[in-house]
Design an enzyme around this catalytic site. Sequence first.
Site, PDB file in Angstrom:
ATOM      1  N   HIS A 233     -19.445 -42.527  64.522  1.00 18.15           N
ATOM      2  CA  HIS A 233     -19.527 -42.834  63.113  1.00 18.15           C
ATOM      3  C   HIS A 233     -18.589 -44.094  62.858  1.00 18.15           C
ATOM      4  CE1 HIS A 233     -18.534 -43.053  58.912  1.00 18.15           C
ATOM      5  NE2 HIS A 233     -19.886 -42.306  58.633  1.00 18.15           N
ATOM      6  N   LYS A 279     -29.235 -45.684  61.869  1.00 15.52           N
ATOM      7  CA  LYS A 279     -29.237 -45.884  60.532  1.00 15.52           C
ATOM      8  C   LYS A 279     -29.342 -47.275  60.004  1.00 15.52           C
ATOM      9  CE  LYS A 279     -26.878 -42.803  58.269  1.00 15.52           C
ATOM     10  NZ  LYS A 279     -27.487 -41.609  57.378  1.00 15.52           N
ATOM     11  N   ASP A 337     -24.063 -52.544  49.078  1.00 11.36           N
ATOM     12  CA  ASP A 337     -24.339 -52.089  50.251  1.00 11.36           C
ATOM     13  C   ASP A 337     -25.548 -52.964  51.035  1.00 11.36           C
ATOM     14  OD1 ASP A 337     -26.081 -50.715  52.080  1.00 11.36           O
ATOM     15  OD2 ASP A 337     -25.827 -48.703  50.822  1.00 11.36           O
TER      16      ASP A 337
HETATM   17 ZN   LIG Z   1     -21.600 -48.434  52.242  1.00  7.93          ZN
END
Ligand SMILES: [Zn+2]
Length: 454
Positions: A233, A279, A337
């Site tokens: 991650h 992702k 984001d």
């Molecule tokens: Zn983020």
Amino acid sequence: MEGLSSPLRCFREHHAAEMFTDDGVETVTSVEQKKVESSIEEVISVYKQIHSLPQPMLLREQHYQYLKKGLRHLSDAYECLDASRPWLCFWILHSLELLEEPIPAAVASDVCQFLSRCQSPTGGFAGGPGQHAHLAPTYAAVNALCIIGTPQAYSVIDREKLLDFLWSVKQPDGSFVMHVGGEVDVRSAYCAASVASLTNIITPRLFQDTPNWILRCQNWEGGLSGVPGLEAHGGYTFCGTAAMVILGKEHMLDLKALLRWVVSRQMRFEGGFQGRCNKLVDGCYSFWQAGLLPLLHRALFKEGESELSRQRWMFEQQALQEYILLCCQNPGGGLLDKPGKSRDFYHTCYCLSGLSVAQHFGNADLHHEMILGKEENRLAPTHPVYNICPEKVAQALQHFLQLPVPADAGPPPPPGPAPAGPAPALVPAPRRSGGRANQPNPGDSTRPGSSSQA
Ligand SMILES: [Zn+2]
């Protein structure tokens, strides 16, 4: 400074060929990926229609106004971050220093007073006044105070108590829990190593076995997971790698496998980074992932790699700048984001930090800038280990290295019932005076941000 090629990468003809293909197998993940790509395609096509000159602009003034307001007033939406208030100080102050906006003395002093109220009587900082000490807000508070960098800011930190707090969360296997009774993960090792190195409280035993524990978090993918055995991650990989750099043990990692993993996280079409394999792109990984490349560049340089560039990091710096400038800016200020998401201070901080990494190669001695758009888009450089501006790191080290390392009381006695029978005589644990034997000196010339980095 290097001029960037025109047209923009995302305007080039073959750009659409970088889009995801599901090979006829539709999954929840593939559908989501395609949705994100089409939203980005739309952003790019609108941008093309209204801009004859491809010069994406950083909305400095809007970001500044958004950040300035946040230092004094937060909307109801931030109620859920009541246990993360030092983080808000760090996110906003670091964003302002990247934009090279000075912090008024009165605001800086108020932040110092607020953070001193977050400091726990047991050492370390809590998420808010009266809460329990926790490693994450401790990291944020120390970083925020180092950004302010005044005698008042430095004097807030109780270093003896901070060392006690770090011992209270240290585990026998070398890992750290985030707070007393809390969870273990590799963030804690980074937060502990970061604050301990910045404030000069590293004792010979404090990080004993920590590098070995972090090493166990690097998995078959090449990246690091939160604890041994889980999925790699971006956030954990940054934390583990940066902690290894602080402890001078980055060579223990499989650097080539790590490099392969992180460069594969830059999205072919979007240009930004994903946090994990399969992702979606997310602006905050502009720092957590791209921020690994300066660490890796330096680590591989130390290992004697001769093929390293002296002008570029090993990721597509222009593509990341395009993603941040075209897809992650709210027109009213603040960054986000991905298109369709709302702005917040966390994403503002880490999008700007990633943009800074993509703009600046090297360090004070060997510096190469690559700014997409006009010169006004230029941000200040950020330190790849601490993520505050390099001169603030140097200033903090200069201040704290003059002070002695506090005496090391060592680990607290294990909890348990009092022994039966007469109480044994209380023999005080041997207290060693401070020394830095066998510990890397964060101020020496091999530390990141100093002369030998690239
Ligand atoms: Zn983020």
